[in-house]
Design a protein around this motif. Structure first.
Motif, PDB file in Angstrom:
ATOM      1  N   TYR A  43       5.026  -8.254  12.996  1.00  0.00           N
ATOM      2  CA  TYR A  43       4.203  -7.195  13.583  1.00  0.00           C
ATOM      3  C   TYR A  43       4.565  -7.098  15.058  1.00  0.00           C
ATOM      4  O   TYR A  43       4.187  -7.959  15.859  1.00  0.00           O
ATOM      5  CB  TYR A  43       2.719  -7.514  13.397  1.00  0.00           C
ATOM      6  CG  TYR A  43       1.819  -6.389  13.849  1.00  0.00           C
ATOM      7  CD1 TYR A  43       1.700  -5.238  13.080  1.00  0.00           C
ATOM      8  CD2 TYR A  43       1.106  -6.483  15.035  1.00  0.00           C
ATOM      9  CE1 TYR A  43       0.886  -4.192  13.495  1.00  0.00           C
ATOM     10  CE2 TYR A  43       0.286  -5.451  15.457  1.00  0.00           C
ATOM     11  CZ  TYR A  43       0.185  -4.306  14.683  1.00  0.00           C
ATOM     12  OH  TYR A  43      -0.617  -3.268  15.089  1.00  0.00           O
ATOM     13  N   THR A  50      -3.497   3.660  16.117  1.00  0.00           N
ATOM     14  CA  THR A  50      -3.768   2.541  15.212  1.00  0.00           C
ATOM     15  C   THR A  50      -5.251   2.186  15.277  1.00  0.00           C
ATOM     16  O   THR A  50      -5.836   2.102  16.350  1.00  0.00           O
ATOM     17  CB  THR A  50      -2.935   1.300  15.591  1.00  0.00           C
ATOM     18  OG1 THR A  50      -1.548   1.636  15.578  1.00  0.00           O
ATOM     19  CG2 THR A  50      -3.181   0.163  14.610  1.00  0.00           C
ATOM     20  N   ARG A 295     -11.242  -0.160   4.385  1.00  0.00           N
ATOM     21  CA  ARG A 295     -10.296   0.799   3.806  1.00  0.00           C
ATOM     22  C   ARG A 295      -9.783   1.778   4.857  1.00  0.00           C
ATOM     23  O   ARG A 295      -8.688   2.330   4.722  1.00  0.00           O
ATOM     24  CB  ARG A 295     -10.975   1.588   2.677  1.00  0.00           C
ATOM     25  CG  ARG A 295     -11.533   0.739   1.557  1.00  0.00           C
ATOM     26  CD  ARG A 295     -12.345   1.599   0.602  1.00  0.00           C
ATOM     27  NE  ARG A 295     -12.977   0.811  -0.454  1.00  0.00           N
ATOM     28  CZ  ARG A 295     -13.814   1.297  -1.357  1.00  0.00           C
ATOM     29  NH1 ARG A 295     -14.117   2.598  -1.325  1.00  0.00           N
ATOM     30  NH2 ARG A 295     -14.349   0.522  -2.273  1.00  0.00           N
ATOM     31  N   ASP A 296     -10.590   2.016   5.894  1.00  0.00           N
ATOM     32  CA  ASP A 296     -10.239   3.024   6.897  1.00  0.00           C
ATOM     33  C   ASP A 296      -9.206   2.520   7.902  1.00  0.00           C
ATOM     34  O   ASP A 296      -8.438   3.311   8.450  1.00  0.00           O
ATOM     35  CB  ASP A 296     -11.485   3.465   7.670  1.00  0.00           C
ATOM     36  CG  ASP A 296     -12.561   4.051   6.766  1.00  0.00           C
ATOM     37  OD1 ASP A 296     -12.215   4.532   5.675  1.00  0.00           O
ATOM     38  OD2 ASP A 296     -13.747   4.022   7.170  1.00  0.00           O
ATOM     39  N   ASN A 298      -6.047   0.607   9.831  1.00  0.00           N
ATOM     40  CA  ASN A 298      -4.628   0.306   9.610  1.00  0.00           C
ATOM     41  C   ASN A 298      -4.386  -1.193   9.550  1.00  0.00           C
ATOM     42  O   ASN A 298      -3.579  -1.676   8.762  1.00  0.00           O
ATOM     43  CB  ASN A 298      -3.761   0.863  10.752  1.00  0.00           C
ATOM     44  CG  ASN A 298      -3.905   2.343  10.941  1.00  0.00           C
ATOM     45  OD1 ASN A 298      -4.842   2.797  11.571  1.00  0.00           O
ATOM     46  ND2 ASN A 298      -2.978   3.117  10.395  1.00  0.00           N
ATOM     47  N   VAL A 299      -5.075  -1.913  10.446  1.00  0.00           N
ATOM     48  CA  VAL A 299      -4.851  -3.353  10.599  1.00  0.00           C
ATOM     49  C   VAL A 299      -6.196  -4.054  10.655  1.00  0.00           C
ATOM     50  O   VAL A 299      -7.090  -3.634  11.399  1.00  0.00           O
ATOM     51  CB  VAL A 299      -4.053  -3.668  11.891  1.00  0.00           C
ATOM     52  CG1 VAL A 299      -3.836  -5.176  12.043  1.00  0.00           C
ATOM     53  CG2 VAL A 299      -2.712  -2.936  11.891  1.00  0.00           C
ATOM     54  N   LYS A 333      -4.884  -7.193   6.627  1.00  0.00           N
ATOM     55  CA  LYS A 333      -4.376  -5.901   6.174  1.00  0.00           C
ATOM     56  C   LYS A 333      -3.454  -5.340   7.231  1.00  0.00           C
ATOM     57  O   LYS A 333      -3.795  -5.336   8.416  1.00  0.00           O
ATOM     58  CB  LYS A 333      -5.535  -4.927   5.921  1.00  0.00           C
ATOM     59  CG  LYS A 333      -5.085  -3.507   5.553  1.00  0.00           C
ATOM     60  CD  LYS A 333      -6.284  -2.581   5.398  1.00  0.00           C
ATOM     61  CE  LYS A 333      -5.859  -1.149   5.107  1.00  0.00           C
ATOM     62  NZ  LYS A 333      -7.005  -0.229   4.979  1.00  0.00           N
ATOM     63  N   ARG A 335      -1.303  -1.825   7.095  1.00  0.00           N
ATOM     64  CA  ARG A 335      -0.968  -0.689   6.221  1.00  0.00           C
ATOM     65  C   ARG A 335       0.526  -0.394   6.200  1.00  0.00           C
ATOM     66  O   ARG A 335       1.078  -0.020   5.173  1.00  0.00           O
ATOM     67  CB  ARG A 335      -1.754   0.546   6.676  1.00  0.00           C
ATOM     68  CG  ARG A 335      -1.592   1.748   5.787  1.00  0.00           C
ATOM     69  CD  ARG A 335      -2.575   2.841   6.187  1.00  0.00           C
ATOM     70  NE  ARG A 335      -3.945   2.484   5.860  1.00  0.00           N
ATOM     71  CZ  ARG A 335      -5.005   3.149   6.300  1.00  0.00           C
ATOM     72  NH1 ARG A 335      -4.852   4.191   7.104  1.00  0.00           N
ATOM     73  NH2 ARG A 335      -6.226   2.792   5.947  1.00  0.00           N
ATOM     74  N   ASP A 336       1.208  -0.564   7.332  1.00  0.00           N
ATOM     75  CA  ASP A 336       2.628  -0.206   7.402  1.00  0.00           C
ATOM     76  C   ASP A 336       3.542  -1.422   7.526  1.00  0.00           C
ATOM     77  O   ASP A 336       4.744  -1.274   7.750  1.00  0.00           O
ATOM     78  CB  ASP A 336       2.874   0.722   8.600  1.00  0.00           C
ATOM     79  CG  ASP A 336       2.083   2.009   8.492  1.00  0.00           C
ATOM     80  OD1 ASP A 336       1.970   2.539   7.373  1.00  0.00           O
ATOM     81  OD2 ASP A 336       1.562   2.483   9.524  1.00  0.00           O
ATOM     82  N   SER A 339       1.334  -7.727   4.872  1.00  0.00           N
ATOM     83  CA  SER A 339       0.024  -8.338   5.051  1.00  0.00           C
ATOM     84  C   SER A 339       0.097  -9.835   4.736  1.00  0.00           C
ATOM     85  O   SER A 339       1.136 -10.351   4.320  1.00  0.00           O
ATOM     86  CB  SER A 339      -1.007  -7.653   4.148  1.00  0.00           C
ATOM     87  OG  SER A 339      -1.174  -6.299   4.532  1.00  0.00           O
TER      88      SER A 339
END
Length: 377
Positions: A43, A50, A295-296, A298-299, A333, A335-336, A339
């Protein structure tokens, strides 16, 4: 301002790709580098647009970590690298401490990192053993930091009187609307052509607007359309929706600090009586008061202190040596990115300081950490 005729979403995206490449070629950066060097392989750092959640159980240091990762380290990096192509604008919403205490925590950290002076917030207030007070020499050192913090306060906005989701959103939005503009587009609804906002362009494309709320379980609830107060669960959902709006429409960096639910505080055991470490660690499912907001984001970053649960060996680290100075940073989490990345950290809560721990197999470097910790006892 209206967009150019024929410009598509792909055109805009491709233009961004080219600009990002050109920035790096010219020596500039496209993210604020993570202060943990080994972890950058997984990362690289904080990108514009973000949405973070920082979570941990009560008293583990999640607020201190949020300050470290969203204020002190980014400011230090940008100040030391003025040509990196990144400028900061930070909005911090204090829901569990005063603005003055917030500033004292930054002073404590700076004295430690700049001068090696280790003083907690209470010590800065001359609170300690009977008769304890700051010496004239220390007061002089604190006075020397005035210019440093005067520069910081030009880009740092700290609020302890804005505590509801709508108020937080509107406070930041007012700044964004005054320091940027919308490109318009025309749409037709029921045969009527209207001009609406398409995308936002900041006046300064190098400015990262960072918004931190600490912490969301202390948000003040708001009334619904029927003049009834919403539940805290709904209030946190509203705040998350506003956070997504700041991220998606304006490209802000959002960091919402969120406590783990109380059940995560309880020890859990196997039938043979052994601790189940995984059940104690922070998790997406353990987000307090509203787990759905995970869920909302990104990290989602989780902070874990094995010493709290008398865990003696954790991830091949002898916790008996490091005790409360050991934290594990869990990337719950991304997202991109990948994880479930884990970063062991040295933690000094007195001065809001975190540093990447040596590898569990590096006995020589670990001994240095242990020897240093012994001087703190």
């Amino acid at each position: 301002m209206s967009k150019n005729d024929g410009e598509t979403l792909f055109d805009r995206s491709f233009e961004q790709i080219k600009k990002s490449a050109e920035r790096v070629k010219s020596g500039k950066l496209n993210c604020i580098p993570l202060p943990f060097i080994r972890t950058r392989r997984f990362y690289a750092g904080t990108e514009r647009g973000t949405y973070f959640i920082t979570t941990a159980s009560s008293g583990i240091g999640k607020s201190k970590f949020a300050k470290f990762i969203s204020v002190t380290e980014p400011y230090k990096f940008v100040k030391e690298n003025p040509d990196c192509g990144i400028k900061l604008r930070i909005f911090w919403f204090c829901l569990e401490e005063s603005r003055e205490n917030f500033m004292l925590s930054l002073v404590s950290n700076h004295l430690y990192e700049e001068y090696g002076i280790r003083l907690s917030v209470k010590q800065l207030k001359s609170i300690g053993e009977p008769g304890y007070y700051l010496s004239d020499d220390i007061l002089a050192k604190v006075a020397e930091t005035k210019e440093y913090f005067a520069e910081l306060e030009k880009i740092l906005h700290v609020y302890d009187d804005v505590r509801n989701p709508t108020g937080i959103f509107l406070t930041v939005k007012r700044y964004l609307e005054a320091n940027g503009h919308w490109v318009k587009k025309k749409i037709t609804i029921d045969g009527v052509e209207k001009e609406v906002n398409d995308y936002y362009i900041p006046n300064d494309p190098e400015e990262y607007v960072m918004v931190v709320t600490d912490h969301v379980s202390l948000l003040h609830t708001e009334k619904d359309d029927n003049a009834q107060y919403k539940s805290l669960h709904t209030c946190i959902s509203d705040h998350s929706k506003f956070s997504m709006r700041l991220r998606d429409a304006y490209g802000c960096v959002v960091n919402n600090v969120q406590q783990q639910e109380a059940a995560k505080e309880k020890k859990q055991f196997t039938m043979k009586g052994f601790n189940i470490d995984e059940k104690l660690e922070p998790s997406l499912d353990g987000l307090g008061d509203n787990k759905l907001v995970g869920r909302d984001a990104n990290v989602v970053l989780g902070l874990f202190a094995p010493d709290r649960y008398q865990i003696e060996n954790y991830e091949n680290y002898d916790i008996r040596k490091y005790q409360d100075n050991f934290r594990m940073l869990l990337f719950l989490k991304m997202r991109d990115d990948i994880s479930n990345v884990r970063t062991p950290l040295f933690f000094d809560g007195a001065v809001n300081f975190f540093k990447e721990m040596p590898s569990a197999s590096d006995a020589n470097e670990l001994k240095k950490v242990h020897d240093y910790i012994k001087t703190l006892r």
